[in-house]
Design a protein around this motif. Structure first.
Motif, PDB file in Angstrom:
ATOM      1  N   SER A 127     115.409  71.927 109.065  1.00  0.00           N
ATOM      2  CA  SER A 127     116.271  73.086 109.293  1.00  0.00           C
ATOM      3  C   SER A 127     115.286  74.104 110.199  1.00  0.00           C
ATOM      4  O   SER A 127     116.292  74.838 111.070  1.00  0.00           O
ATOM      5  CB  SER A 127     116.352  73.623 107.867  1.00  0.00           C
ATOM      6  OG  SER A 127     117.024  73.043 106.951  1.00  0.00           O
ATOM      7  N   ALA A 128     114.062  74.149 110.359  1.00  0.00           N
ATOM      8  CA  ALA A 128     113.540  75.140 111.364  1.00  0.00           C
ATOM      9  C   ALA A 128     113.777  74.664 112.396  1.00  0.00           C
ATOM     10  O   ALA A 128     113.716  75.261 113.482  1.00  0.00           O
ATOM     11  CB  ALA A 128     112.152  75.057 110.950  1.00  0.00           C
ATOM     12  N   GLY A 129     113.663  73.230 112.684  1.00  0.00           N
ATOM     13  CA  GLY A 129     113.911  72.662 114.143  1.00  0.00           C
ATOM     14  C   GLY A 129     115.151  73.046 114.573  1.00  0.00           C
ATOM     15  O   GLY A 129     115.462  72.997 115.903  1.00  0.00           O
ATOM     16  N   PHE A 130     116.151  72.711 113.750  1.00  0.00           N
ATOM     17  CA  PHE A 130     117.564  73.045 114.147  1.00  0.00           C
ATOM     18  C   PHE A 130     117.637  74.428 114.592  1.00  0.00           C
ATOM     19  O   PHE A 130     118.405  74.539 115.841  1.00  0.00           O
ATOM     20  CB  PHE A 130     118.563  72.673 113.008  1.00  0.00           C
ATOM     21  CG  PHE A 130     120.039  72.843 113.150  1.00  0.00           C
ATOM     22  CD1 PHE A 130     120.348  72.044 114.333  1.00  0.00           C
ATOM     23  CD2 PHE A 130     120.805  73.426 112.290  1.00  0.00           C
ATOM     24  CE1 PHE A 130     121.779  71.758 114.360  1.00  0.00           C
ATOM     25  CE2 PHE A 130     122.199  73.147 112.600  1.00  0.00           C
ATOM     26  CZ  PHE A 130     122.659  72.625 113.672  1.00  0.00           C
ATOM     27  N   GLY A 131     117.169  75.207 113.768  1.00  0.00           N
ATOM     28  CA  GLY A 131     117.163  76.887 114.370  1.00  0.00           C
ATOM     29  C   GLY A 131     116.512  76.924 115.684  1.00  0.00           C
ATOM     30  O   GLY A 131     116.882  77.707 116.402  1.00  0.00           O
ATOM     31  N   ARG A 132     115.261  76.276 116.099  1.00  0.00           N
ATOM     32  CA  ARG A 132     114.778  76.607 117.129  1.00  0.00           C
ATOM     33  C   ARG A 132     115.578  75.922 118.447  1.00  0.00           C
ATOM     34  O   ARG A 132     115.687  76.500 119.342  1.00  0.00           O
ATOM     35  CB  ARG A 132     113.313  76.046 117.051  1.00  0.00           C
ATOM     36  CG  ARG A 132     112.387  76.495 116.465  1.00  0.00           C
ATOM     37  CD  ARG A 132     110.873  76.111 116.529  1.00  0.00           C
ATOM     38  NE  ARG A 132     110.783  74.810 116.213  1.00  0.00           N
ATOM     39  CZ  ARG A 132     110.464  74.437 114.780  1.00  0.00           C
ATOM     40  NH1 ARG A 132     110.255  75.322 113.838  1.00  0.00           N
ATOM     41  NH2 ARG A 132     110.205  73.041 114.367  1.00  0.00           N
ATOM     42  N   ASP A 178     117.024  78.177 121.448  1.00  0.00           N
ATOM     43  CA  ASP A 178     116.948  77.867 122.868  1.00  0.00           C
ATOM     44  C   ASP A 178     118.459  77.791 123.592  1.00  0.00           C
ATOM     45  O   ASP A 178     118.381  77.854 124.740  1.00  0.00           O
ATOM     46  CB  ASP A 178     116.405  76.267 122.841  1.00  0.00           C
ATOM     47  CG  ASP A 178     115.048  76.288 122.637  1.00  0.00           C
ATOM     48  OD1 ASP A 178     114.281  77.170 122.303  1.00  0.00           O
ATOM     49  OD2 ASP A 178     114.628  75.254 122.223  1.00  0.00           O
ATOM     50  N   ALA A 179     119.369  77.506 122.944  1.00  0.00           N
ATOM     51  CA  ALA A 179     120.710  77.283 123.264  1.00  0.00           C
ATOM     52  C   ALA A 179     121.416  78.774 123.542  1.00  0.00           C
ATOM     53  O   ALA A 179     122.473  78.907 124.007  1.00  0.00           O
ATOM     54  CB  ALA A 179     121.667  76.417 122.750  1.00  0.00           C
ATOM     55  N   HIS A 211     121.918  83.240 117.905  1.00  0.00           N
ATOM     56  CA  HIS A 211     121.258  83.996 116.967  1.00  0.00           C
ATOM     57  C   HIS A 211     121.491  83.523 115.438  1.00  0.00           C
ATOM     58  O   HIS A 211     122.004  84.148 114.833  1.00  0.00           O
ATOM     59  CB  HIS A 211     121.734  85.555 117.005  1.00  0.00           C
ATOM     60  CG  HIS A 211     121.368  85.971 118.545  1.00  0.00           C
ATOM     61  ND1 HIS A 211     119.976  86.118 119.176  1.00  0.00           N
ATOM     62  CD2 HIS A 211     122.221  86.143 119.549  1.00  0.00           C
ATOM     63  CE1 HIS A 211     120.323  86.575 120.226  1.00  0.00           C
ATOM     64  NE2 HIS A 211     121.555  86.527 120.893  1.00  0.00           N
ATOM     65  N   PRO A 212     120.677  82.551 115.302  1.00  0.00           N
ATOM     66  CA  PRO A 212     121.108  81.303 114.162  1.00  0.00           C
ATOM     67  C   PRO A 212     120.481  81.867 112.975  1.00  0.00           C
ATOM     68  O   PRO A 212     119.414  82.459 112.777  1.00  0.00           O
ATOM     69  CB  PRO A 212     120.566  80.104 114.418  1.00  0.00           C
ATOM     70  CG  PRO A 212     119.692  80.072 115.183  1.00  0.00           C
ATOM     71  CD  PRO A 212     119.745  81.424 116.051  1.00  0.00           C
ATOM     72  N   GLU A 213     121.466  81.867 111.695  1.00  0.00           N
ATOM     73  CA  GLU A 213     120.959  81.959 110.286  1.00  0.00           C
ATOM     74  C   GLU A 213     120.905  80.594 109.871  1.00  0.00           C
ATOM     75  O   GLU A 213     122.399  80.121 109.763  1.00  0.00           O
ATOM     76  CB  GLU A 213     121.909  83.355 109.706  1.00  0.00           C
ATOM     77  CG  GLU A 213     121.567  84.797 110.226  1.00  0.00           C
ATOM     78  CD  GLU A 213     122.332  85.428 109.185  1.00  0.00           C
ATOM     79  OE1 GLU A 213     122.782  85.054 108.307  1.00  0.00           O
ATOM     80  OE2 GLU A 213     122.475  86.948 109.895  1.00  0.00           O
ATOM     81  N   VAL A 214     119.994  80.063 109.467  1.00  0.00           N
ATOM     82  CA  VAL A 214     119.942  78.741 108.970  1.00  0.00           C
ATOM     83  C   VAL A 214     119.805  78.866 107.413  1.00  0.00           C
ATOM     84  O   VAL A 214     118.644  79.259 106.896  1.00  0.00           O
ATOM     85  CB  VAL A 214     119.043  77.897 109.766  1.00  0.00           C
ATOM     86  CG1 VAL A 214     119.111  76.360 109.244  1.00  0.00           C
ATOM     87  CG2 VAL A 214     119.177  77.974 111.187  1.00  0.00           C
ATOM     88  N   SER A 215     120.374  77.950 106.759  1.00  0.00           N
ATOM     89  CA  SER A 215     120.135  77.695 105.306  1.00  0.00           C
ATOM     90  C   SER A 215     120.589  76.203 105.044  1.00  0.00           C
ATOM     91  O   SER A 215     120.788  75.457 105.927  1.00  0.00           O
ATOM     92  CB  SER A 215     121.390  78.377 104.402  1.00  0.00           C
ATOM     93  OG  SER A 215     122.480  78.101 104.792  1.00  0.00           O
TER      94      SER A 215
END
Length: 252
Positions: free
Chosen positions: A165-170, A174-175, A178-182
């Protein structure tokens, strides 16, 4: 990984797994109120139809011919266009909400795809990836069969992202998101027949692996599958718990 020709096998197996995110996605998007939505990588159309039933004005985009054919058979009211990331044929901000369910993780350049999703979204863009996927089950089958896993052709190291999840958010940051990831965890309960249909039909990495085996190795793989299912199945179904990372970038 090629998805060519797997539409029917996917519809009979993994479609119900991937649809497990549907309720959460609709909660994140909010009430439809007749707003427009683009479902990118719509597959055989299960989620697109659910969005439409919830009151959204849906455009479904799917580049694989067999997936579109499966959608036409199962959901004849759904119109699915031939379009793929990153070259979406739409103007900037063309849709109120844009969704890509388990799509970015299959692209050669996930960041390029994420930018394309965000470009055509006016209010919000939502994407998912696997934090824990069906591959764990098939790894058990492969090991039980005494077969050596074969590295699948993956994303180039300089384009890939950490499959958490953290890697997806990063990656999305990069792209330009301004993501909120759950995270969402749920249990998929396919029949043994549906599970086998997926691998025999060439769906996803496990299907590609199975199709690349020699005949004798395929027999060992099937025997291992039967052993594991025999141990783990309850009332003819196998319980598999999965976790999705779900990201939203909302401009409202």
């Amino acid at each position: 990984m090629s998805w060519r020709g797997v539409g029917d096998a996917y519809a009979a197996s993994y479609a119900s797994l991937c649809a497990g995110t549907g309720v959460r996605l609709r909660e994140l998007a909010g009430a439809a109120h007749g707003r427009t939505l683009l479902d990118v990588g719509a597959g055989e159309g299960t989620l697109a139809v659910q969005w439409a039933d919830a009151g959204w004005r849906v455009t479904a985009a799917e580049p694989e011919l067999s997936m579109r054919a499966a959608a036409a058979r199962q959901h004849p009211s759904l119109s699915v266009i031939d379009a793929a990331l990153p070259d979406l044929p739409f103007a900037d901000g063309a849709f109120d909400v844009v969704v890509a369910n388990f799509v970015l993780n299959h692209l050669d350049d996930p960041r390029e795809g994420a930018r394309a999703l965000r470009r055509v979204a006016a209010d919000a863009v939502i994407a998912t990836t696997w934090a824990h996927s069906p591959s764990a089950f098939w790894a058990d089958v492969t090991a039980w069969a005494g077969l050596a896993p074969r590295p699948a052709k993956g994303v180039a190291a300089d384009k890939d992202f950490e499959r958490t999840s953290a890697g997806f958010g990063r990656m999305l940051t990069d792209a330009g998101w301004h993501p909120e990831v759950s995270e969402l965890m749920w249990t998929w309960r396919p029949t043994s027949e549906a599970l086998w249909r997926s691998v025999d039909g060439g769906v996803a990495g496990a299907g590609a692996f199975y199709r690349g085996l020699e005949v004798g190795e395929q027999r060992r793989f099937r025997a291992a599958f039967d052993e594991i299912v025999g141990e783990r199945a309850s009332s003819g179904r196998v319980e598999l718990t999965h976790t999705a990372a779900i990201a939203i970038d909302s401009r409202r």
